[in-house]
Design a protein around this motif. Structure first.
Motif, PDB file in Angstrom:
ATOM      1  N   THR A   1       2.554  10.341  -9.824  1.00 41.23           N
ATOM      2  CA  THR A   1       1.895  10.423 -11.126  1.00 41.23           C
ATOM      3  C   THR A   1       1.315  11.832 -11.302  1.00 41.23           C
ATOM      4  O   THR A   1       0.673  12.348 -10.391  1.00 41.23           O
ATOM      5  N   PRO A   2       1.518  12.434 -12.472  1.00 46.47           N
ATOM      6  CA  PRO A   2       0.935  13.760 -12.693  1.00 46.47           C
ATOM      7  C   PRO A   2      -0.587  13.730 -12.568  1.00 46.47           C
ATOM      8  O   PRO A   2      -1.236  12.749 -12.906  1.00 46.47           O
ATOM      9  N   ALA A   3      -1.158  14.820 -12.079  1.00 50.65           N
ATOM     10  CA  ALA A   3      -2.600  14.891 -11.823  1.00 50.65           C
ATOM     11  C   ALA A   3      -3.406  14.692 -13.108  1.00 50.65           C
ATOM     12  O   ALA A   3      -4.508  14.161 -13.085  1.00 50.65           O
ATOM     13  N   SER A   4      -2.881  15.112 -14.257  1.00 47.06           N
ATOM     14  CA  SER A   4      -3.620  14.990 -15.530  1.00 47.06           C
ATOM     15  C   SER A   4      -3.771  13.543 -15.973  1.00 47.06           C
ATOM     16  O   SER A   4      -4.703  13.226 -16.698  1.00 47.06           O
ATOM     17  N   SER A   5      -2.880  12.662 -15.558  1.00 44.86           N
ATOM     18  CA  SER A   5      -2.983  11.269 -15.998  1.00 44.86           C
ATOM     19  C   SER A   5      -3.725  10.382 -15.020  1.00 44.86           C
ATOM     20  O   SER A   5      -3.856   9.200 -15.223  1.00 44.86           O
ATOM     21  N   ARG A   6      -4.220  10.953 -13.921  1.00 47.08           N
ATOM     22  CA  ARG A   6      -4.951  10.161 -12.933  1.00 47.08           C
ATOM     23  C   ARG A   6      -6.348   9.893 -13.354  1.00 47.08           C
ATOM     24  O   ARG A   6      -7.127  10.444 -13.871  1.00 47.08           O
TER      25      ARG A   6
ATOM     26  N   ALA B   1       3.386   5.748  -5.705  1.00 52.47           N
ATOM     27  CA  ALA B   1       3.201   5.770  -7.160  1.00 52.47           C
ATOM     28  C   ALA B   1       2.106   6.746  -7.548  1.00 52.47           C
ATOM     29  O   ALA B   1       2.239   7.492  -8.525  1.00 52.47           O
ATOM     30  N   ARG B   2       1.016   6.780  -6.771  1.00 46.52           N
ATOM     31  CA  ARG B   2      -0.075   7.725  -7.064  1.00 46.52           C
ATOM     32  C   ARG B   2       0.391   9.166  -6.887  1.00 46.52           C
ATOM     33  O   ARG B   2       0.041  10.035  -7.674  1.00 46.52           O
ATOM     34  N   GLU B   3       1.192   9.408  -5.847  1.00 44.27           N
ATOM     35  CA  GLU B   3       1.666  10.766  -5.589  1.00 44.27           C
ATOM     36  C   GLU B   3       2.640  11.240  -6.659  1.00 44.27           C
ATOM     37  O   GLU B   3       2.678  12.423  -6.966  1.00 44.27           O
TER      38      GLU B   3
ATOM     39  N   ARG C   1       0.829  -1.210   0.000  1.00 42.00           N
ATOM     40  CA  ARG C   1       0.000   0.000   0.000  1.00 42.00           C
ATOM     41  C   ARG C   1       0.860   1.255   0.000  1.00 42.00           C
ATOM     42  O   ARG C   1       0.514   2.248  -0.643  1.00 42.00           O
ATOM     43  N   ILE C   2       1.982   1.217   0.705  1.00 46.00           N
ATOM     44  CA  ILE C   2       2.891   2.373   0.711  1.00 46.00           C
ATOM     45  C   ILE C   2       3.436   2.605  -0.696  1.00 46.00           C
ATOM     46  O   ILE C   2       3.464   3.736  -1.187  1.00 46.00           O
TER      47      ILE C   2
END
Length: 92
Positions: A87-92, A83-85, A77-78
């Motif tokens: 990643t650029p906001a536009s690709s989420r 990985a989520r943090e 989970r960490i």
């Protein structure tokens, strides 16, 4: 999320506490040694067998412990959160 501020620690108090812990551990070791020395070989062997029997049903060399499996989940989970943090906001 904002990090917690550091907790101030008094070095002298910490060293005194640590010394107290060392003394307590030394006393525990002395008492444990004295207690074990008074056992007969038969009592020692019986205790060893009882401990082995108590652990056998839970021990399976082919399967990791529940603690290890949960720890692996936490680390997964960490990794996912990092990985989520990253990643650029536009690709989420």
């Amino acid at each position: 999320m904002k990090p917690e501020p550091p907790i101030p620690i008094d070095g002298a108090q910490f060293r005194a506490w640590l010394e107290g812990m060392r003394q307590a551990q030394a006393r525990i070791e002395q008492e444990k040694t004295a207690w074990l020395r008074q056992l007969t070989p038969e009592q020692s062997l019986a205790m060893y067998h009882a401990l082995w029997e108590a652990s056998t049903p839970r021990w399976d060399p082919a399967r990791p412990s529940e603690f290890i499996m949960r720890l692996q989940q936490v680390f997964q989970r960490i990794r996912e959160a990092h990985a989520r943090e990253s990643t650029p906001a536009s690709s989420r």
